[in-house]
Structures are given as structure tokens and as C-alpha cells.
Design a protein around this motif. Structure first.
Motif, PDB file in Angstrom:
ATOM      1  N   SER A   1      -0.179  -3.698   3.612  1.00 13.12           N
ATOM      2  CA  SER A   1      -1.123  -3.984   2.529  1.00 13.12           C
ATOM      3  C   SER A   1      -2.518  -4.057   3.127  1.00 13.12           C
ATOM      4  O   SER A   1      -2.676  -4.364   4.305  1.00 13.12           O
ATOM      5  N   ASP A   2      -3.531  -3.796   2.290  1.00 14.50           N
ATOM      6  CA  ASP A   2      -4.884  -3.947   2.838  1.00 14.50           C
ATOM      7  C   ASP A   2      -5.329  -5.412   2.774  1.00 14.50           C
ATOM      8  O   ASP A   2      -6.359  -5.770   3.321  1.00 14.50           O
TER       9      ASP A   2
ATOM     10  N   ASP B   1      -7.377  -7.827  14.474  1.00 13.51           N
ATOM     11  CA  ASP B   1      -7.176  -6.648  13.647  1.00 13.51           C
ATOM     12  C   ASP B   1      -6.517  -5.576  14.523  1.00 13.51           C
ATOM     13  O   ASP B   1      -6.966  -5.333  15.627  1.00 13.51           O
TER      14      ASP B   1
ATOM     15  N   SER C   1      -5.725  -7.355  -3.997  1.00 14.01           N
ATOM     16  CA  SER C   1      -4.490  -6.996  -3.283  1.00 14.01           C
ATOM     17  C   SER C   1      -3.770  -8.236  -2.791  1.00 14.01           C
ATOM     18  O   SER C   1      -2.603  -8.184  -2.432  1.00 14.01           O
TER      19      SER C   1
ATOM     20  N   SER D   1     -12.190   1.025  10.956  1.00 13.62           N
ATOM     21  CA  SER D   1     -11.754   2.396  10.628  1.00 13.62           C
ATOM     22  C   SER D   1     -12.922   3.238  10.131  1.00 13.62           C
ATOM     23  O   SER D   1     -12.886   4.463  10.206  1.00 13.62           O
TER      24      SER D   1
ATOM     25  N   ARG E   1      -1.836  -7.092   7.093  1.00 14.59           N
ATOM     26  CA  ARG E   1      -2.712  -6.011   7.573  1.00 14.59           C
ATOM     27  C   ARG E   1      -2.195  -5.457   8.891  1.00 14.59           C
ATOM     28  O   ARG E   1      -2.189  -4.251   9.117  1.00 14.59           O
TER      29      ARG E   1
ATOM     30  N   GLU F   1     -15.214  -1.794   7.931  1.00 13.82           N
ATOM     31  CA  GLU F   1     -14.119  -2.099   8.836  1.00 13.82           C
ATOM     32  C   GLU F   1     -14.179  -1.122   9.999  1.00 13.82           C
ATOM     33  O   GLU F   1     -14.830  -0.084   9.919  1.00 13.82           O
TER      34      GLU F   1
ATOM     35  N   ASN G   1       0.815  -1.224   0.000  1.00 10.23           N
ATOM     36  CA  ASN G   1       0.000   0.000   0.000  1.00 10.23           C
ATOM     37  C   ASN G   1       0.848   1.273   0.000  1.00 10.23           C
ATOM     38  O   ASN G   1       0.489   2.257   0.634  1.00 10.23           O
TER      39      ASN G   1
ATOM     40  N   ASN H   1      -6.776  -7.192   0.716  1.00 10.89           N
ATOM     41  CA  ASN H   1      -8.119  -7.453   0.220  1.00 10.89           C
ATOM     42  C   ASN H   1      -8.116  -8.417  -0.972  1.00 10.89           C
ATOM     43  O   ASN H   1      -7.655  -8.084  -2.060  1.00 10.89           O
TER      44      ASN H   1
END
Ligand code: ADP
Ligand code: MG
Ligand code: ZN
Length: 477
Positions: free
Chosen positions: A181-182, A321, A189, A361, A176, A359, A16, A184
Motif C-alpha cells: 500500500s502507499d 523507507d 489509503s 522515487s 509501505r 518521495e 495497491n 497515504n
């Protein structure tokens, strides 16, 4: 004969970083086609690449976390092949001397620890995109040319479809958590190729493998490997042999089918990339990066158990997470009740995230506001039900503080014993049948009386006080 599945995974993980691997172009997703490009990533003659430092640091972070050896000296390589969306005619990658090698990833599966060894992790660049679904022509979008990837190659240590998907999920959680990186899968990704073979159970020798591409969810990885395993067993049982080839997973037809015969490394004419200097990783850089590594999930979960006295289960769920774990710690600090906070997170918060498919966030209630809400319950200002079913729900839709919502909507808990006593008396006299049943032994009806009283008090009564008074009244006569 019984057969055993053998799988090795090659995973491409898109980093990312703000800019591409070898030029200053933006990596932004969804920009108009061919706008994030420059002479370097469009392969103009004479343009020279420079390695993005953050790509190297991300690779080292992942390598350290997965117990790899970090090469003090490594080089980039050219992997030559023609593809319409690869303007240079080669991909800058690593071959003989990758940045990370010989590590492992460990994960839990059905209560047991499983370790999958890593052959290597190397840095490379992505190709562009060919677009086939606009009219008759094929279009090329070079925005993705040069976007940085890490390729993570496992040993063939995986023995079931469940292990394959657990390995991938662990890898996703790690990238993550590291913030590189996300991860996903649906958006590409995280892309995975599965090398699949079978062998007679008990045999040491590996069978011939096929490589399956084009799986874009954990479920499709499981389905594709399962299908391919059954196909290979079928071929062997009917006396045939497995051909080493690349196969494509078709999620609609639910089958793998041949794509091309397997290319060997020499087909790519790998050679050291002459336009880039070798990469030297000094001890200083290594210790700088080590110092920057976040507290990893297992370590953090152990700390949560001892520092906050929450069950191991809670700690594990919350540390799946990093941002969720941050959220938890902040909310717990505000309300001073770590166990209540973990209940809220595992209940209302995770349920809402799932329902809204977002998510943490993007969660509309900030950690501080949730903490304040929990403390309102703790202080007896509102009861637990009002908090969950009314205040929390309103907080999802407006940025108002929980205190203001309670005040504005008159939600404060009623702890006035005489008011509660009065309602209870009315409930009991309005329910003679239930009362008689209760007294003849149907003690389950206690809940009915509590519910009726709560209803009359619009859900705002202090449930503990209702319980106490009811018990006294029911036992007295
Ligand atoms: P290539 O570069 O040609 O794809 P590699 O030797 O690098 O070949 O192996 C690629 C992947 O295939 C690795 O993940 C490895 O674990 C896996 N693999 C190798 N042999 C087998 C096998 N017999 N069955 C399943 N997977 C295998
Ligand atoms: Mg391969
Ligand atoms: Zn560029």
C-alpha cells in the motif's frame, strides 16, 4: 481523581493491487466516474465474485510481519447494511474467521519499546463514493466499489495520543516497506477509527468507549483523541456517564460530535458469503510468501551498521523507507564511501525531498549520479562546497553527469599551491586590522581569512591547502 486514557485503533489500509478485490476492474485513482465498473462490482444479479490472489498474499505478508497467526482455513462474510454507494446492500468482509489474528506491532517512543497487540487483520472491500459538493444533487461514483482493503484491529493497549500516532506511523512504514500500500493518509489509503475511553488511574476495568471517525492525518488523530479524552473526563467529573456512540472529528471546529449510536455486530446480520469458496492457505503458499518478504527495516539497519560501519542513527534514518535504503546502497556502492553517502542522504537529499514535497522515487538525481558526485569530492576533483552548492543544485535541474557539469562550468578544484599562496598574500595585505587583531589573540579570525581567500578564488580552492598555507603564514611572522 486522575484518569488514564485507553485507546484501540481500527485501521483500514487500501491495497495497491492493479485490480479490485473480487473482479478484474482497475483500481486506478482519478478515473472518470463510473468507468472502472463491471457487473460484479455493480452488483448485477447473477454476477459472481472471485478473490484476487494478490489481496490474500498482501494480507498474509502483513500478518507474518506483525507476528500474527495465519489461518490455514478462513472464510469471507457478508456484512449487511444499506448505503447509497454500496450497490450490493452488503460488504464482503471477514467476521468469525479472519485471515490473520493475535499479532503485535512494536515501535520506539521516547527511547522506549512499546508493543500494541493486534486482535485481527482481515480482508474486505471498499464502498463507492457519494459526492455532495456538485450543485444540489448527490452523485454516486462506483469506481471505488470493490477496491481491496485490509482492516487492522488493535487491542486497547494504547495509553497516550503520542502512542496512537507512533503506532499508526509504524503501521504505515510496514505496509509501505512491504510494498502492499502507499499508506497515504491524506489521500485516504490509510483510514483510522479510534476507540477512546478513560478510567480512573490504577483501575483494571475499562470505561465505556466512543468511536471516532473521520481523521485524515496523524496530527488529527492526536488532536481528536486528546479532545475526546478531555471531554469524557469532563463528563465523568461532573457526575455524568459516557454513552457508547460513534462520533465525528471536525478538524475545523476542533471537536468531536455525535454521529450515531453505536451499532452492535448483530445489526449487520453477518453470515458466510455463499458466493465465495473458503480460503485455504497451504504450507507451500505460506513458505513461498515468507521467501518473498523483504529484509525488514530493523534487520536492514543492523546490517548497514556492521557492513558499512555507519552510526546506528544514520542506519535508522535511511531505513525508514525501503526505496531510500535501496538508493543509499546503490550510491554507496558507486562511490565506495558509505559514511559520506549517508551524510549526503541525511543532509542534501532528505532536505530536498522535504522542500519539494516528493518521495525518493521522484527524486531527479538517480543513485548512480549521486554516487559519482560523491566520488568527485573524494578524489579531490571538486571541493565539498562546490559539490553541494553548485553541482548538486544543477543536477536537480538537468540529467547531465556531474563530470560534465564540472568540465562545462569550470568548477574543478584549484589545488595549485602557488596560486593559492598568491591569493592569501593579497588577502593578508588587504586586511591589516584583522591581521593585527588575529595576532593579538583573536584567533577566531582564521575563518575570516579562509573565507576571503575562497571568495577571491570563486569558491573553487582546495580548503585543506588554504588552511595549511594560512597556518604557516600566520605563525611565521
Ligand atoms: P466493534 O467491532 O463493535 O467496533 P470491537 O470489540 O471489535 O468492537 O472493538 C473495536 C476496537 O475497540 C478495538 O480496537 C478494541 O481494541 C477497541 N476497544 C474495545 N474496548 C475498548 C475500550 N473500553 N476503550 C478503548 N478501546 C476499546
Ligand atoms: Mg468498530
Ligand atoms: Zn468490477
Amino acid at each position: 481523581m486522575e484518569y488514564e486514557l485507553v485507546v484501540g485503533l481500527e485501521v483500514h489500509c487500501q491495497l495497491n493491487t492493479k485490480t479490485k478485490a473480487f473482479c478484474g476492474c482497475s483500481t486506478e485513482f482519478g478515473a472518470p466516474a463510473n468507468t472502472n465498473v463491471c457487473p460484479v462490482c455493480l452488483a448485477m444479479p447473477g454476477a459472481l465474485p472471485v478473490l484476487n490472489k494478490q489481496v490474500l498474499e498482501s494480507a498474509i505478508k502483513l500478518g507474518l510481519t506483525t507476528h500474527c497467526t495465519i489461518a490455514p482455513y478462513s472464510i469471507m462474510a457478508r456484512k449487511n447494511y444499506f448505503y447509497p454507494d454500496l450497490p450490493k446492500g452488503y460488504q464482503i468482509s471477514q467476521y468469525e474467521e479472519p485471515i490473520c489474528s493475535e499479532g503485535y506491532i512494536e515501535f520506539d517512543l521516547d527511547g522506549e519499546k512499546k508493543r500494541v497487540r493486534l486482535v485481527r487483520i482481515h480482508m474486505e472491500e471498499d464502498a463507492g463514493k457519494s459526492i455532495h459538493d456538485i450543485g444540489e444533487e448527490t452523485y454516486i461514483d462506483a469506481n471505488r466499489c470493490g477496491v481491496p482493503l485490509l482492516e487492522i484491529v488493535s487491542y486497547p493497549d494504547i495509553r497516550s495520543t503520542k502512542e496512537a500516532s507512533a503506532y499508526l506511523q509504524k503501521l504505515r512504514a510496514i505496509v509501505r516497506w512491504l510494498g502492499i500500500s502507499d499508506g497515504n493518509m491524506e489521500e485516504g489509503s490509510l483510514r483510522c477509527d479510534a476507540n477512546v475511553s478513560v478510567r480512573p488511574k490504577g483501575s483494571e476495568k475499562f470505561g465505556t468507549r466512543t468511536e471516532i471517525k473521520n481523521m485524515n492525518s496523524f496530527k488529527s488523530v492526536e488532536n481528536a483523541i486528546q479532545y475526546e479524552m478531555e471531554r469524557q473526563i469532563e463528563v465523568l467529573k461532573s457526575g455524568g456517564t459516557i454513552v457508547q456512540e460513534t462520533r465525528l472529528w471536525d478538524a475545523d471546529k476542533f471537536e468531536t460530535r455525535p454521529m450515531r449510536s453505536k451499532e452492535a455486530a448483530h445489526d449487520y446480520r453477518y453470515f458466510p458469503e455463499p458466493d465465495l469458496v473458503p480460503i485455504e492457505v497451504s504450507d507451500e503458499l505460506l513458505s513461498l510468501i515468507k521467501a518473498e518478504l523483504p529484509e525488514m527495516p530493523e534487520v536492514r539497519a543492523t546490517r548497514f551498521v556492521s557492513q558499512y560501519q555507519i552510526p546506528e542513527y544514520d542506519a535508522k534514518v535511511i531505513t525508514t523507507d525501503r526505496l531510500l535504503a535501496d538508493y543509499y546502497e546503490e550510491a554507496a556502492k558507486v562511490c565506495g564511501d558509505p559514511k559520506a553517502t549517508s551524510n549526503w542522504i541525511m543532509g542534501e537529499v532528505l532536505r530536498t525531498l522535504k522542500e519539494k514535497a516528493i518521495e525518493i522515487s521522484a527524486f531527479p538525481i538517480e543513485a548512480k549520479r549521486l554516487g559519482v558526485l560523491i566520488s568527485l569530492v573524494k578524489q579531490g576533483v571538486i571541493n565539498g562546497n562546490t559539490a553541494k552548492e553548485v553541482v548538486f543544485v544543477k543536477m536537480l535541474d538537468e540529467p547531465t553527469s556531474p563530470q560534465d557539469i564540472v568540465k562545462r562550468d569550470g568548477l574543478a578544484q584549484v589545488s595549485d599551491t602557488s596560486a593559492i599562496e598568491k591569493e592569501i598574500a593579497e588577502v593578508l595585505s588587504a586586511s591589516p586590522t584583522q591581521l593585527a587583531d588575529y595576532r593579538s589573540g583573536k584567533t577566531k579570525l582564521f575563518g575570516y581569512f579562509v573565507g576571503e581567500t575562497m571568495k577571491r578564488m570563486k569558491g573553487k580552492a582546495n580548503p585543506q591547502i588554504i588552511n595549511d598555507i594560512l597556518k604557516r603564514k600566520l605563525e611565521s611572522v
